[in-house]
Enzyme design. Structure first.
Site, PDB file in Angstrom:
ATOM      1  N   SER A   1       0.833  -1.204   0.000  1.00 12.75           N
ATOM      2  CA  SER A   1       0.000   0.000   0.000  1.00 12.75           C
ATOM      3  C   SER A   1       0.862   1.247   0.000  1.00 12.75           C
ATOM      4  CB  SER A   1      -0.862   0.034   1.259  1.00 12.75           C
ATOM      5  OG  SER A   1      -1.675  -1.100   1.335  1.00 12.75           O
TER       6      SER A   1
ATOM      7  N   HIS B   1      -1.649  -2.817  -7.006  1.00 14.16           N
ATOM      8  CA  HIS B   1      -2.291  -2.528  -5.717  1.00 14.16           C
ATOM      9  C   HIS B   1      -3.801  -2.681  -5.830  1.00 14.16           C
ATOM     10  CE1 HIS B   1      -3.330   0.477  -2.349  1.00 14.16           C
ATOM     11  NE2 HIS B   1      -3.045  -0.693  -1.822  1.00 14.16           N
TER      12      HIS B   1
ATOM     13  N   GLU C   1      -4.331  -0.087  -8.727  1.00 11.48           N
ATOM     14  CA  GLU C   1      -3.310   0.897  -9.083  1.00 11.48           C
ATOM     15  C   GLU C   1      -2.092   0.145  -9.618  1.00 11.48           C
ATOM     16  OE1 GLU C   1      -3.724   4.641  -6.026  1.00 11.48           O
ATOM     17  OE2 GLU C   1      -3.057   2.760  -5.151  1.00 11.48           O
TER      18      GLU C   1
ATOM     19  N   ASN D   1      -4.121   5.933  -1.238  1.00 12.55           N
ATOM     20  CA  ASN D   1      -3.780   6.017   0.184  1.00 12.55           C
ATOM     21  C   ASN D   1      -3.150   7.346   0.577  1.00 12.55           C
ATOM     22  OD1 ASN D   1      -4.789   3.655   1.364  1.00 12.55           O
ATOM     23  ND2 ASN D   1      -3.192   2.466   0.363  1.00 12.55           N
TER      24      ASN D   1
HETATM   25  N1  LIG Z   1      -6.031  -4.537   4.158  1.00 14.01           N
HETATM   26  C1  LIG Z   1      -6.260  -3.725   3.149  1.00 14.01           C
HETATM   27  O1  LIG Z   1      -7.306  -3.052   3.065  1.00 14.01           O
HETATM   28  C2  LIG Z   1      -5.235  -3.602   2.055  1.00 14.01           C
HETATM   29  C3  LIG Z   1      -5.608  -2.998   0.844  1.00 14.01           C
HETATM   30  C4  LIG Z   1      -4.659  -2.941  -0.199  1.00 14.01           C
HETATM   31  C5  LIG Z   1      -3.390  -3.443   0.000  1.00 14.01           C
HETATM   32  N2  LIG Z   1      -3.046  -3.998   1.210  1.00 14.01           N
HETATM   33  C6  LIG Z   1      -1.694  -4.525   1.351  1.00 14.01           C
HETATM   34  O2  LIG Z   1      -1.751  -5.934   1.179  1.00 14.01           O
HETATM   35  C7  LIG Z   1      -0.726  -6.564   1.984  1.00 14.01           C
HETATM   36  C8  LIG Z   1      -1.357  -7.622   2.876  1.00 14.01           C
HETATM   37  O3  LIG Z   1      -2.338  -7.004   3.687  1.00 14.01           O
HETATM   38  P1  LIG Z   1      -3.504  -7.853   4.362  1.00 14.01           P
HETATM   39  O4  LIG Z   1      -4.547  -6.876   4.778  1.00 14.01           O
HETATM   40  O5  LIG Z   1      -3.842  -9.018   3.494  1.00 14.01           O
HETATM   41  O6  LIG Z   1      -2.748  -8.393   5.666  1.00 14.01           O
HETATM   42  P2  LIG Z   1      -3.095  -9.704   6.529  1.00 14.01           P
HETATM   43  O7  LIG Z   1      -2.471  -9.468   7.845  1.00 14.01           O
HETATM   44  O8  LIG Z   1      -4.550 -10.011   6.443  1.00 14.01           O
HETATM   45  O9  LIG Z   1      -2.342 -10.886   5.739  1.00 14.01           O
HETATM   46  C9  LIG Z   1      -0.954 -10.973   5.604  1.00 14.01           C
HETATM   47  C10 LIG Z   1      -0.650 -12.454   5.411  1.00 14.01           C
HETATM   48  O10 LIG Z   1       0.708 -12.600   4.999  1.00 14.01           O
HETATM   49  C11 LIG Z   1       1.188 -13.806   5.565  1.00 14.01           C
HETATM   50  N3  LIG Z   1       2.651 -13.772   5.515  1.00 14.01           N
HETATM   51  C12 LIG Z   1       3.503 -13.053   6.277  1.00 14.01           C
HETATM   52  N4  LIG Z   1       4.794 -13.292   5.897  1.00 14.01           N
HETATM   53  C13 LIG Z   1       4.739 -14.196   4.887  1.00 14.01           C
HETATM   54  C14 LIG Z   1       5.703 -14.846   4.090  1.00 14.01           C
HETATM   55  N5  LIG Z   1       7.002 -14.613   4.253  1.00 14.01           N
HETATM   56  N6  LIG Z   1       5.286 -15.743   3.152  1.00 14.01           N
HETATM   57  C15 LIG Z   1       3.971 -15.999   2.978  1.00 14.01           C
HETATM   58  N7  LIG Z   1       2.996 -15.401   3.705  1.00 14.01           N
HETATM   59  C16 LIG Z   1       3.373 -14.509   4.645  1.00 14.01           C
HETATM   60  C17 LIG Z   1       0.595 -13.821   6.964  1.00 14.01           C
HETATM   61  O11 LIG Z   1       0.601 -15.136   7.498  1.00 14.01           O
HETATM   62  C18 LIG Z   1      -0.815 -13.283   6.693  1.00 14.01           C
HETATM   63  O12 LIG Z   1      -1.747 -14.312   6.449  1.00 14.01           O
HETATM   64  C19 LIG Z   1      -0.027  -5.436   2.718  1.00 14.01           C
HETATM   65  O13 LIG Z   1       1.097  -5.028   1.977  1.00 14.01           O
HETATM   66  C20 LIG Z   1      -1.079  -4.322   2.728  1.00 14.01           C
HETATM   67  O14 LIG Z   1      -0.523  -3.042   2.816  1.00 14.01           O
HETATM   68  C21 LIG Z   1      -3.959  -4.103   2.225  1.00 14.01           C
END
Ligand SMILES: NC(=O)c1ccc[n+]([C@@H]2O[C@H](COP(=O)([O-])OP(=O)(O)OC[C@H]3O[C@@H](n4cnc5c(N)ncnc54)[C@H](O)[C@@H]3O)[C@@H](O)[C@H]2O)c1
Length: 289
Positions: free
Chosen positions: A122, A143, A155, A194
């Protein structure tokens, strides 16, 4: 171009990774999701299955299409299982060290030199993730928005090293294969959405923190006064307060503007494990069933 991309890898099967995997499988693509271990891989599978189920119950998806999507998905705890992938979307936690480690490992594992390595970050610099590989020209930001099966925007973020061909390939893939609407952004913390959204969410958190209004009052204000589908504190809960804090830190690191600084209440809530919907409690409480 993107029509040749049939084998997708997703690293991280949390809220976003599960969503990305679901839309890829629903688009007919062979999709492998890698989590930290076998237990987390099973949880990721359950997440996708529950989301497909919801889509069927809401009449958005045929039961047979949901079943077909599940057959196209493999869940693993071993990154090596992504070796033959043509496009990998990284969606692990918003932490620079964790993401850099994943990109360095993918660089060694992914066999096809033309494969695209995309990040769903993000706010972190795409360029730095590219520099962790020997193929920064094939690294790009892709994104998605939460929930991925519902929100149409993607994005596409190009770093100083991303090639024009890589950007065009993922843009075409997101638009034509996944049916998303694409906007382009340069590689600046927060990209387009963001950079605008996070200061607004942080202002709402500061307002709640000061006791100026309640969380419910702030959300109702923006829902009914501005026709937003969801108030800012509900939205922060949906994103995940750990993710909101990490994005704010990246923005603050890059721009040093007080409006991006994470408020103390947000940091306390993250330390307390009150991360929003995904843990059942944030600014509001949620039934996790
Ligand atoms: N939550 C949102 O609204 C949103 C929106 C757009 C982008 N993002 C981005 O997406 C990414 C993930 O966010 P999220 O909300 O899914 O987080 P989340 O906490 O729900 O999920 C992250 C997952 O990654 C896994 N993980 C951690 N290290 C790992 C590795 N080395 N190998 C494999 N899996 C691994 C964890 O076990 C977890 O299940 C972040 O970069 C976040 O900024 C989030």
């Amino acid at each position: 171009m993107s029509g040749d991309i049939r084998r997708i890898g997703v690293v991280g099967g949390g809220q976003m990774g599960a969503g990305v995997a679901e839309v890829c499988a629903r688009a007919g693509l062979d999709t492998v999701v890698c989590e930290v271990d076998a237990v987390a891989a099973r949880a990721a599978r359950d997440r996708v299955a529950a989301s497909l189920d919801r889509a069927v119950r809401r009449g958005k998806l045929e039961e047979s299409a949901a079943q077909n999507a599940l057959t196209r998905l493999v869940f693993t705890g071993d990154l090596e299982d992504l070796a033959d992938r043509q496009l990998v979307v990284e969606a692990v936690v918003e932490n620079p060290d964790a993401k850099t480690e994943v990109f360095a490992a993918l660089d060694k594992i992914i066999e096809d030199p033309a494969a695209v390595l995309a990040t769903n970050t993000s706010s972190l610099p795409v360029m730095r993730l590219g520099m962790a590989t020997s193929r920064a020209d094939r690294v790009v930001g892709l994104h998605f928005f939460n929930p991925v099966p519902v929100l149409p925007l993607v994005e596409v973020v190009t770093s100083l090293h991303t090639s024009a061909d890589t950007a065009a390939t993922v843009e075409d893939f997101a638009a034509r294969v996944l049916g998303k609407t694409v906007i382009r952004s340069r590689d600046r913390a927060g990209f387009v959405v963001n950079a605008l959204l996070i200061p607004y969410l942080l202002s709402a958190i500061r307002m709640a923190e000061s006791g100026f209004a309640t969380a419910a009052g702030i959300d109702t204000g923006m829902e009914l006064g501005c026709a937003h589908p969801m108030g800012p504190l509900k939205l922060a809960d949906l994103i995940g307060l750990d993710t909101v804090a990490s994005i704010a830190e990246s923005l603050y690191d890059e721009f040093r503007e007080p409006l991006y600084a994470p408020p103390p209440l947000l940091q306390r809530m993250v330390e307390a494990g009150l991360l929003g919907r995904k843990t059942g409690r944030g600014f509001h409480t949620y039934d996790r069933g």
